[in-house]
Motif scaffolding. Structure first.
Motif, PDB file in Angstrom:
ATOM      1  N   THR A  60      16.960   2.945 -23.725  1.00 53.29           N
ATOM      2  CA  THR A  60      16.362   2.034 -24.490  1.00 53.29           C
ATOM      3  C   THR A  60      14.342   2.348 -24.885  1.00 53.29           C
ATOM      4  O   THR A  60      14.371   1.473 -25.210  1.00 53.29           O
ATOM      5  N   ARG A  61      14.204   3.653 -23.815  1.00 53.75           N
ATOM      6  CA  ARG A  61      12.481   3.702 -23.874  1.00 53.75           C
ATOM      7  C   ARG A  61      12.607   5.208 -23.526  1.00 53.75           C
ATOM      8  O   ARG A  61      13.380   5.633 -23.565  1.00 53.75           O
ATOM      9  N   VAL A  62      10.967   5.592 -24.689  1.00 50.76           N
ATOM     10  CA  VAL A  62      11.329   6.916 -24.975  1.00 50.76           C
ATOM     11  C   VAL A  62       8.849   7.348 -24.813  1.00 50.76           C
ATOM     12  O   VAL A  62       9.132   6.417 -25.118  1.00 50.76           O
ATOM     13  N   THR A  63       9.150   8.013 -23.801  1.00 44.89           N
ATOM     14  CA  THR A  63       7.738   8.519 -23.510  1.00 44.89           C
ATOM     15  C   THR A  63       7.525   9.486 -23.825  1.00 44.89           C
ATOM     16  O   THR A  63       7.232  10.412 -23.836  1.00 44.89           O
ATOM     17  N   VAL A  64       6.068   9.734 -24.616  1.00 44.35           N
ATOM     18  CA  VAL A  64       5.407  11.034 -25.431  1.00 44.35           C
ATOM     19  C   VAL A  64       4.237  11.389 -24.355  1.00 44.35           C
ATOM     20  O   VAL A  64       3.757  10.095 -24.723  1.00 44.35           O
ATOM     21  N   ASN A  65       3.833  12.440 -25.026  1.00 43.18           N
ATOM     22  CA  ASN A  65       2.189  12.827 -24.828  1.00 43.18           C
ATOM     23  C   ASN A  65       1.838  13.032 -26.315  1.00 43.18           C
ATOM     24  O   ASN A  65       1.933  13.719 -27.185  1.00 43.18           O
TER      25      ASN A  65
ATOM     26  N   GLU B  71      -1.662  11.677 -20.224  1.00 36.85           N
ATOM     27  CA  GLU B  71      -1.433  12.416 -18.302  1.00 36.85           C
ATOM     28  C   GLU B  71      -0.383  13.149 -18.489  1.00 36.85           C
ATOM     29  O   GLU B  71       0.328  14.029 -18.037  1.00 36.85           O
ATOM     30  N   GLN B  72       0.892  12.875 -19.844  1.00 42.63           N
ATOM     31  CA  GLN B  72       2.410  13.031 -19.500  1.00 42.63           C
ATOM     32  C   GLN B  72       1.938  14.667 -20.139  1.00 42.63           C
ATOM     33  O   GLN B  72       1.454  15.269 -21.398  1.00 42.63           O
ATOM     34  N   ASP B  73       3.100  15.629 -19.493  1.00 42.44           N
ATOM     35  CA  ASP B  73       3.120  16.766 -20.364  1.00 42.44           C
ATOM     36  C   ASP B  73       3.388  16.580 -22.046  1.00 42.44           C
ATOM     37  O   ASP B  73       3.832  16.405 -22.028  1.00 42.44           O
ATOM     38  N   PRO B  74       2.323  17.171 -22.386  1.00 46.56           N
ATOM     39  CA  PRO B  74       2.742  17.633 -24.224  1.00 46.56           C
ATOM     40  C   PRO B  74       3.895  18.385 -24.030  1.00 46.56           C
ATOM     41  O   PRO B  74       4.328  17.811 -25.591  1.00 46.56           O
ATOM     42  N   ASP B  75       4.570  19.203 -23.710  1.00 41.07           N
ATOM     43  CA  ASP B  75       5.887  19.361 -24.055  1.00 41.07           C
ATOM     44  C   ASP B  75       7.210  18.920 -23.145  1.00 41.07           C
ATOM     45  O   ASP B  75       7.588  19.384 -23.343  1.00 41.07           O
TER      46      ASP B  75
ATOM     47  N   LEU C 157       9.102  15.404 -22.963  1.00 45.13           N
ATOM     48  CA  LEU C 157      10.336  13.776 -23.485  1.00 45.13           C
ATOM     49  C   LEU C 157      10.435  13.510 -22.581  1.00 45.13           C
ATOM     50  O   LEU C 157      11.616  14.010 -21.840  1.00 45.13           O
ATOM     51  N   ILE C 158      10.113  11.606 -22.152  1.00 45.21           N
ATOM     52  CA  ILE C 158      11.155  11.203 -20.930  1.00 45.21           C
ATOM     53  C   ILE C 158      11.109  10.154 -21.855  1.00 45.21           C
ATOM     54  O   ILE C 158      11.921   9.317 -22.357  1.00 45.21           O
ATOM     55  N   LEU C 159      13.221  10.012 -21.061  1.00 42.63           N
ATOM     56  CA  LEU C 159      13.630   9.259 -22.052  1.00 42.63           C
ATOM     57  C   LEU C 159      14.211   7.821 -20.348  1.00 42.63           C
ATOM     58  O   LEU C 159      14.621   8.407 -19.545  1.00 42.63           O
ATOM     59  N   LEU C 160      14.549   6.744 -20.862  1.00 42.27           N
ATOM     60  CA  LEU C 160      14.175   5.560 -20.730  1.00 42.27           C
ATOM     61  C   LEU C 160      16.129   5.042 -20.439  1.00 42.27           C
ATOM     62  O   LEU C 160      15.933   4.782 -21.768  1.00 42.27           O
ATOM     63  N   SER C 161      16.188   4.673 -19.418  1.00 39.51           N
ATOM     64  CA  SER C 161      18.433   3.354 -19.844  1.00 39.51           C
ATOM     65  C   SER C 161      17.829   2.430 -18.668  1.00 39.51           C
ATOM     66  O   SER C 161      17.802   2.952 -17.451  1.00 39.51           O
ATOM     67  N   TYR C 162      17.990   1.194 -18.647  1.00 38.29           N
ATOM     68  CA  TYR C 162      18.311   0.246 -18.381  1.00 38.29           C
ATOM     69  C   TYR C 162      18.919   0.843 -17.148  1.00 38.29           C
ATOM     70  O   TYR C 162      19.586   0.643 -15.363  1.00 38.29           O
TER      71      TYR C 162
END
Length: 143
Positions: free
Chosen positions: A63-68, A93-97, A99-104
């Protein structure tokens, strides 16, 4: 002489090809990373739909992704994925290498992002290293 640039071609190509992905096997050993992703370009709008589709089958709906933003020229706020919306955020602040993926429903996964221009042999080594269960190596260390 007139030159016409077709800016839709890379997006169409990325949408047709499966995500290049290596995931950590499901074990009780938690590591720093849950696998690796090797996108074909730095266009998140083109690259995220095949990634989300591949993960929907194995991990559940993303549902959500975060990147640098340092590695991505454009970070869209949302991306359309199979008739739904994937929210995209960025954190310097996230490591540039990574990708964080989130799911409810399922949780969070951290993937090493292998640069698109990486040679195939090097990418294969990185994908294998990122998918080792229980590895304490962070994304920045692997790169």
């Amino acid at each position: 002489m007139t030159t016409t640039l077709d800016r839709t071609a890379p997006r169409d190509l990325a949408a047709e090809l499966p995500a290049r992905l290596s995931l950590t096997p499901k074990t009780t050993l938690a590591g720093q990373l849950d696998g690796a992703w090797w996108p074909r370009s730095r266009d998140l709008e083109a690259e995220l739909p095949p990634l989300a589709a591949a993960l929907d089958e194995t991990w559940g709906r993303v549902t959500r992704v975060t990147v640098n933003p340092s590695r991505w020229p454009v970070v869209p706020r949302t991306v359309a994925v199979d008739g739904r919306t994937l929210h995209v955020g960025w954190f310097t602040e996230q490591d540039p290498d990574k990708l964080i993926l989130l799911s409810y429903t399922v949780g969070r996964w951290d993937l090493l992002v292998i640069p698109p221009e990486t040679e195939p042999a090097a990418a294969a080594r990185l994908m294998a290293a990122a998918a080792i269960p229980g590895s304490v190596l962070a994304a920045g260390v692997l790169m």
